[in-house]
Design a protein around this motif. Structure first.
Motif, PDB file in Angstrom:
ATOM      1  N   CYS A   1       0.585   2.135 -21.990  1.00 50.82           N
ATOM      2  CA  CYS A   1      -0.427   3.056 -21.462  1.00 50.82           C
ATOM      3  C   CYS A   1      -1.503   2.418 -20.586  1.00 50.82           C
ATOM      4  N   CYS A   2      -1.497   1.087 -20.422  1.00 51.03           N
ATOM      5  CA  CYS A   2      -2.497   0.449 -19.541  1.00 51.03           C
ATOM      6  C   CYS A   2      -2.376   0.967 -18.118  1.00 51.03           C
ATOM      7  N   MET A   3      -1.169   0.873 -17.570  1.00 48.51           N
ATOM      8  CA  MET A   3      -0.969   1.266 -16.182  1.00 48.51           C
ATOM      9  C   MET A   3      -1.063   2.777 -16.009  1.00 48.51           C
ATOM     10  N   MET A   4      -0.734   3.514 -17.038  1.00 53.09           N
ATOM     11  CA  MET A   4      -0.916   4.966 -16.999  1.00 53.09           C
ATOM     12  C   MET A   4      -2.407   5.294 -16.868  1.00 53.09           C
ATOM     13  N   THR A   5      -3.229   4.561 -17.603  1.00 54.07           N
ATOM     14  CA  THR A   5      -4.680   4.757 -17.537  1.00 54.07           C
ATOM     15  C   THR A   5      -5.210   4.401 -16.157  1.00 54.07           C
ATOM     16  N   TYR A   6      -4.775   3.267 -15.620  1.00 54.53           N
ATOM     17  CA  TYR A   6      -5.231   2.876 -14.284  1.00 54.53           C
ATOM     18  C   TYR A   6      -4.695   3.828 -13.218  1.00 54.53           C
ATOM     19  N   GLY A   7      -3.480   4.363 -13.437  1.00 58.07           N
ATOM     20  CA  GLY A   7      -2.935   5.344 -12.503  1.00 58.07           C
ATOM     21  C   GLY A   7      -3.800   6.589 -12.423  1.00 58.07           C
ATOM     22  N   ALA A   8      -4.420   6.949 -13.558  1.00 59.13           N
ATOM     23  CA  ALA A   8      -5.315   8.111 -13.573  1.00 59.13           C
ATOM     24  C   ALA A   8      -6.555   7.880 -12.720  1.00 59.13           C
ATOM     25  N   TYR A   9      -6.907   6.617 -12.497  1.00 57.28           N
ATOM     26  CA  TYR A   9      -8.091   6.280 -11.703  1.00 57.28           C
ATOM     27  C   TYR A   9      -7.771   6.087 -10.223  1.00 57.28           C
ATOM     28  N   LEU A  10      -6.490   6.266  -9.856  1.00 55.97           N
ATOM     29  CA  LEU A  10      -6.032   5.993  -8.497  1.00 55.97           C
ATOM     30  C   LEU A  10      -6.121   7.237  -7.628  1.00 55.97           C
ATOM     31  N   SER A  11      -6.583   7.056  -6.406  1.00 57.29           N
ATOM     32  CA  SER A  11      -6.716   8.164  -5.464  1.00 57.29           C
ATOM     33  C   SER A  11      -5.364   8.804  -5.172  1.00 57.29           C
ATOM     34  N   LYS A  12      -5.380  10.117  -4.943  1.00 61.23           N
ATOM     35  CA  LYS A  12      -4.158  10.844  -4.585  1.00 61.23           C
ATOM     36  C   LYS A  12      -3.637  10.448  -3.213  1.00 61.23           C
ATOM     37  N   ASP A  13      -4.453   9.772  -2.433  1.00 56.78           N
ATOM     38  CA  ASP A  13      -4.050   9.381  -1.082  1.00 56.78           C
ATOM     39  C   ASP A  13      -3.249   8.081  -1.062  1.00 56.78           C
ATOM     40  N   GLU A  14      -3.156   7.395  -2.192  1.00 60.04           N
ATOM     41  CA  GLU A  14      -2.482   6.099  -2.213  1.00 60.04           C
ATOM     42  C   GLU A  14      -0.964   6.241  -2.308  1.00 60.04           C
ATOM     43  N   HIS A  15      -0.268   5.342  -1.626  1.00 57.65           N
ATOM     44  CA  HIS A  15       1.197   5.292  -1.636  1.00 57.65           C
ATOM     45  C   HIS A  15       1.613   4.581  -2.932  1.00 57.65           C
ATOM     46  N   LEU A  16       2.094   5.350  -3.918  1.00 56.21           N
ATOM     47  CA  LEU A  16       2.345   4.781  -5.243  1.00 56.21           C
ATOM     48  C   LEU A  16       3.370   3.643  -5.255  1.00 56.21           C
ATOM     49  N   PRO A  17       4.558   3.804  -4.643  1.00 54.46           N
ATOM     50  CA  PRO A  17       5.530   2.700  -4.692  1.00 54.46           C
ATOM     51  C   PRO A  17       5.005   1.420  -4.047  1.00 54.46           C
ATOM     52  N   LYS A  18       4.283   1.543  -2.918  1.00 59.43           N
ATOM     53  CA  LYS A  18       3.751   0.346  -2.265  1.00 59.43           C
ATOM     54  C   LYS A  18       2.655  -0.300  -3.093  1.00 59.43           C
ATOM     55  N   THR A  19       1.775   0.530  -3.651  1.00 55.92           N
ATOM     56  CA  THR A  19       0.693   0.000  -4.480  1.00 55.92           C
ATOM     57  C   THR A  19       1.262  -0.712  -5.700  1.00 55.92           C
ATOM     58  N   ALA A  20       2.261  -0.098  -6.353  1.00 58.28           N
ATOM     59  CA  ALA A  20       2.916  -0.744  -7.497  1.00 58.28           C
ATOM     60  C   ALA A  20       3.581  -2.047  -7.067  1.00 58.28           C
ATOM     61  N   GLY A  21       4.139  -2.042  -5.870  1.00 53.07           N
ATOM     62  CA  GLY A  21       4.767  -3.258  -5.352  1.00 53.07           C
ATOM     63  C   GLY A  21       3.778  -4.401  -5.211  1.00 53.07           C
ATOM     64  N   TRP A  22       2.577  -4.101  -4.702  1.00 53.21           N
ATOM     65  CA  TRP A  22       1.542  -5.126  -4.578  1.00 53.21           C
ATOM     66  C   TRP A  22       1.163  -5.689  -5.941  1.00 53.21           C
ATOM     67  N   VAL A  23       1.009  -4.811  -6.908  1.00 60.66           N
ATOM     68  CA  VAL A  23       0.653  -5.261  -8.257  1.00 60.66           C
ATOM     69  C   VAL A  23       1.744  -6.173  -8.816  1.00 60.66           C
ATOM     70  N   ALA A  24       3.006  -5.759  -8.676  1.00 61.72           N
ATOM     71  CA  ALA A  24       4.123  -6.554  -9.194  1.00 61.72           C
ATOM     72  C   ALA A  24       4.218  -7.907  -8.494  1.00 61.72           C
ATOM     73  N   VAL A  25       4.013  -7.911  -7.182  1.00 62.94           N
ATOM     74  CA  VAL A  25       4.087  -9.169  -6.425  1.00 62.94           C
ATOM     75  C   VAL A  25       2.973 -10.126  -6.837  1.00 62.94           C
ATOM     76  N   LEU A  26       1.745  -9.617  -6.959  1.00 71.90           N
ATOM     77  CA  LEU A  26       0.631 -10.476  -7.366  1.00 71.90           C
ATOM     78  C   LEU A  26       0.863 -11.038  -8.767  1.00 71.90           C
ATOM     79  N   ASP A  27       1.301 -10.182  -9.672  1.00 69.39           N
ATOM     80  CA  ASP A  27       1.540 -10.624 -11.044  1.00 69.39           C
ATOM     81  C   ASP A  27       2.632 -11.681 -11.104  1.00 69.39           C
ATOM     82  N   THR A  28       3.743 -11.423 -10.418  1.00 65.87           N
ATOM     83  CA  THR A  28       4.863 -12.365 -10.437  1.00 65.87           C
ATOM     84  C   THR A  28       4.490 -13.676  -9.758  1.00 65.87           C
TER      85      THR A  28
END
Length: 448
Positions: A232-259
């Motif tokens: 539920c961490c990312m679900m919670t942060y997803g609730a704080y994300l603007s509707k204008d954001e490109h979800l797959p790309k934003t998730a990709g950035w998070v995954a790339v930074l983490d990896t």
């Protein structure tokens, strides 16, 4: 009365906060330890595959669930469908996810307390406080309790300040500093005698180990733990994300930074292990098994720092400061999810709920400390190796099997109007619906 979720003020704020949630002790303590214990380069290869094939698709799913309603995980999951059965199941799933998350934060707080103690110990040595330094590095119940409590109080302080003034502000400060420290320390360690052997082990996979069932399940668990999937961490942060954001790309950035951080941590820790071995520190037993895997960075690396003379104190402080930054950016996301849920569901103040949840988790951590041999490893295995992947399946199945596909498409189109014609939309829904659950269950079954 339920309250509306807060929001991040910018895309970079969200990415750094979400990456901070993902980047933590799991990357810098867990990932290198798992790599050292499971074939080095073979583990790295399988881990990267698990991130790409399972963790990233699941990350998109959880961010999508959170952003759809822009409410806490329990409300987000129970509102996926109006049928009473699915509403009850969604509520149960959200509660279970938050319980597992709280258990993770309980052992995470203990480990982070060790990091804090080892950061303070060389500082005490600089001031000539030898007795205090020994107490900080000795493994004892009193030290573990105090350091865990201090770490959780710091986490509570950040979370009670809110999303913008607390989580986003500190993520913007700490994440760039973490990268600078990590790159600098890895570059330094690679100049020391013995580092080449660790580098070779890390970057040269033994392909005969790639299909090892234990390696597969550990790599999958590490990928889910590292990216905070299923709790539920990312679900919670997803609730704080603007509707204008490109979800797959934003998730990709998070995954790339983490990896990237996990990869850099491997470049630091594995060569450091062999540097320590060069200096006479015993790392593997006669059977080739890693010694003290759970406490690797607290035994092997301090021994290496001690052997480096005067410079070792400063390197030790820098290393454990790096670990503390990684720890705090993750712990605030773990505490934020249950805190915001209680704030929205009960209407109570954020400050009050931060203390209620934080102190409750501290109590669980204290129970683990007093029953360390029995509970510590068991809680880690139960939550990260099994429950996170299984909850990840549950959330993904609810999104792709229960939610109507046209609603899912409309949600993704809000930040990406042309996504229906993209390769992502042609693959991702059915992949998460059919392939991910089968792959995850197969890996878990193989690991039995």
């Amino acid at each position: 009365m339920a309250l509306k979720s807060p929001a991040f003020s910018s895309r970079i704020g969200f990415i750094l906060a979400a990456a901070g949630s993902a980047v933590g002790v799991g990357n810098i303590w867990g990932f290198p330890t798992q790599a050292a214990q499971n074939g080095g380069g073979a583990f790295l290869l399988v881990y990267l595959l698990m991130v790409a094939l399972l963790a990233y698709p699941m990350l998109v799913a959880e961010l999508t669930i959170g952003r759809m309603r822009q409410r806490n995980p329990i409300e987000a999951l129970r509102s996926i469908d109006d049928k009473p059965l699915w509403r009850r199941f969604g509520t149960f799933s959200g509660i279970l996810g938050l319980i597992v998350l709280s258990l993770i934060l309980s052992f995470y707080g203990i480990v982070s307390g060790w990091l804090l103690a080892h950061m303070l110990a060389p500082i005490a040595e600089l001031f000539g406080w030898e007795k205090a330094a020994r107490w900080l590095t000795d493994f004892n119940t009193e030290r573990n309790l105090l350091m865990m409590a201090v770490f959780l109080i710091v986490t509570i302080h950040v979370v009670r300040s809110g999303v913008n003034d607390g989580i986003e502000r500190w993520s913007r400060r700490l994440m760039p500093l973490l990268f600078v420290l990590l790159v600098g320390m890895a570059a330094y360690i690679l100049t020391l005698p013995g580092a080449t052997s660790g580098l070779k082990m890390y970057l040269s996979p033994d392909f005969s180990q790639v299909t090892n069932p234990n390696l597969l399940i550990r790599a999958m668990g590490q990928a889910f733990f590292s990216l905070s999937i299923g709790v539920c961490c990312m679900m919670t942060y997803g609730a704080y994300l603007s509707k204008d954001e490109h979800l797959p790309k934003t998730a990709g950035w998070v995954a790339v930074l983490d990896t990237s951080v996990a990869f850099l941590a491997g470049l630091l820790i594995l060569p450091a292990m062999f540097v320590a071995q060069e200096l006479g520190v015993v790392i593997y037993n006669d059977a080739g098994q890693l010694l003290s895997s759970d406490t690797l960075v607290f035994q092997v690396l301090p021994a290496m720092f001690d052997s480096m003379g005067a410079a070792g104190i400063w390197v030790s402080i820098a290393f454990f400061a790096l670990m503390m930054i990684a720890a705090i950016t993750s712990s605030i996301s773990m505490l934020e999810a249950p805190v915001n849920t209680l704030v929205e569901e009960t209407g109570q103040s954020r400050s009050q709920m931060s203390w209620v949840v934080g102190l409750s988790i501290g109590l669980v951590a204290a129970i683990i400390i007093y029953n360390f041999e029995l509970l510590f490893g068991a809680v880690i295995t139960f939550t990260t190796v099994y429950m996170q992947p299984l909850l990840g399946i549950t959330f993904a199945v609810m999104l792709t099997w229960v939610l109507r596909q046209n609603k899912l498409l409309r949600e993704l189109q809000q930040g990406a109007p042309d996504i229906e014609r993209s390769l992502f939309w042609k693959i991702w829904p059915w992949y998460v619906k059919f392939v991910c659950p089968v792959l995850i269950l197969l890996v878990i079954w193989q690991g039995q």
